[in-house]
Design a protein around this motif. Structure first.
Motif, PDB file in Angstrom:
ATOM      1  N   VAL A  70       0.841  -1.203   0.000  1.00 55.92           N
ATOM      2  CA  VAL A  70       0.000   0.000   0.000  1.00 55.92           C
ATOM      3  C   VAL A  70       0.874   1.251   0.000  1.00 55.92           C
ATOM      4  CG1 VAL A  70      -1.696   1.318   1.323  1.00 55.92           C
ATOM      5  CG2 VAL A  70      -1.956  -1.148   1.086  1.00 55.92           C
ATOM      6  N   VAL A  71       1.935   1.249   0.800  1.00 56.42           N
ATOM      7  CA  VAL A  71       2.853   2.397   0.841  1.00 56.42           C
ATOM      8  C   VAL A  71       3.508   2.583  -0.527  1.00 56.42           C
ATOM      9  CG1 VAL A  71       4.985   3.272   1.859  1.00 56.42           C
ATOM     10  CG2 VAL A  71       3.234   2.274   3.322  1.00 56.42           C
ATOM     11  N   GLU A  72       3.879   1.498  -1.175  1.00 55.37           N
ATOM     12  CA  GLU A  72       4.494   1.599  -2.502  1.00 55.37           C
ATOM     13  C   GLU A  72       3.529   2.205  -3.522  1.00 55.37           C
ATOM     14  OE1 GLU A  72       7.614   1.134  -3.814  1.00 55.37           O
ATOM     15  OE2 GLU A  72       8.139   1.118  -1.685  1.00 55.37           O
ATOM     16  N   VAL A  73       2.259   1.876  -3.438  1.00 57.05           N
ATOM     17  CA  VAL A  73       1.276   2.476  -4.341  1.00 57.05           C
ATOM     18  C   VAL A  73       1.187   3.979  -4.086  1.00 57.05           C
ATOM     19  CG1 VAL A  73      -1.199   2.587  -4.856  1.00 57.05           C
ATOM     20  CG2 VAL A  73      -0.051   0.375  -4.685  1.00 57.05           C
ATOM     21  N   LEU A  74       1.245   4.376  -2.823  1.00 56.41           N
ATOM     22  CA  LEU A  74       1.158   5.800  -2.484  1.00 56.41           C
ATOM     23  C   LEU A  74       2.402   6.578  -2.892  1.00 56.41           C
ATOM     24  CD1 LEU A  74      -0.511   5.542   1.032  1.00 56.41           C
ATOM     25  CD2 LEU A  74      -1.570   6.221  -1.136  1.00 56.41           C
ATOM     26  N   HIS A  75       3.529   5.897  -3.070  1.00 54.75           N
ATOM     27  CA  HIS A  75       4.758   6.585  -3.486  1.00 54.75           C
ATOM     28  C   HIS A  75       4.595   7.288  -4.828  1.00 54.75           C
ATOM     29  CE1 HIS A  75       7.854   4.344  -0.791  1.00 54.75           C
ATOM     30  NE2 HIS A  75       7.331   5.393  -0.201  1.00 54.75           N
TER      31      HIS A  75
END
Length: 117
Positions: free
Chosen positions: A71-76
């Motif tokens: 999820v954090v990678e998508v938000l990056h």
């Protein structure tokens, strides 16, 4: 109970490390913060499963950090990497801090005190 406390303290420290990394520009805090947040998320994942199913606890403890990281990678893609990491760290740190303050209280829900008969 002690492992849960260790995981929560790791979450607070890891989250603070990532916030300081963003605010002060101390890039050296990325990996220690990541390790601490990984420990916290693994502990949180293990806490989601009944202690009677040890194999399932282990599986969820391994998979939950991967889920959060994805999820954090998508938000990056939507903001600066360090800002997204700091926001994720702050959310995890606050969640762990609230859990530490609440302590071992049982959740207040309609089935919180009921037993399966």
């Amino acid at each position: 109970m002690r492992l849960l406390l260790v995981a929560r303290v790791a979450g607070v420290l890891g989250g603070l490390a990532w916030v300081v990394r963003h605010v002060a520009g101390v890039e050296e805090l990325r990996w220690p913060g990541l390790v601490l947040l990984g420990v916290a998320l693994a502990g949180a994942g293990a806490g989601l499963v009944s202690s009677s199913a040890a194999w399932l606890r282990l599986l969820v403890a391994l998979c939950f950090p991967v889920l959060v990281w994805s999820v954090v990678e998508v938000l990056h893609g939507s903001a600066e990497d360090s800002l997204v990491d700091a926001a994720a760290g702050a959310v995890i740190a606050l969640t762990c801090l609230v859990a530490m303050v609440r302590g071992g209280r049982r959740p207040a829900g309609s089935h919180a005190g009921s037993r399966a008969g």
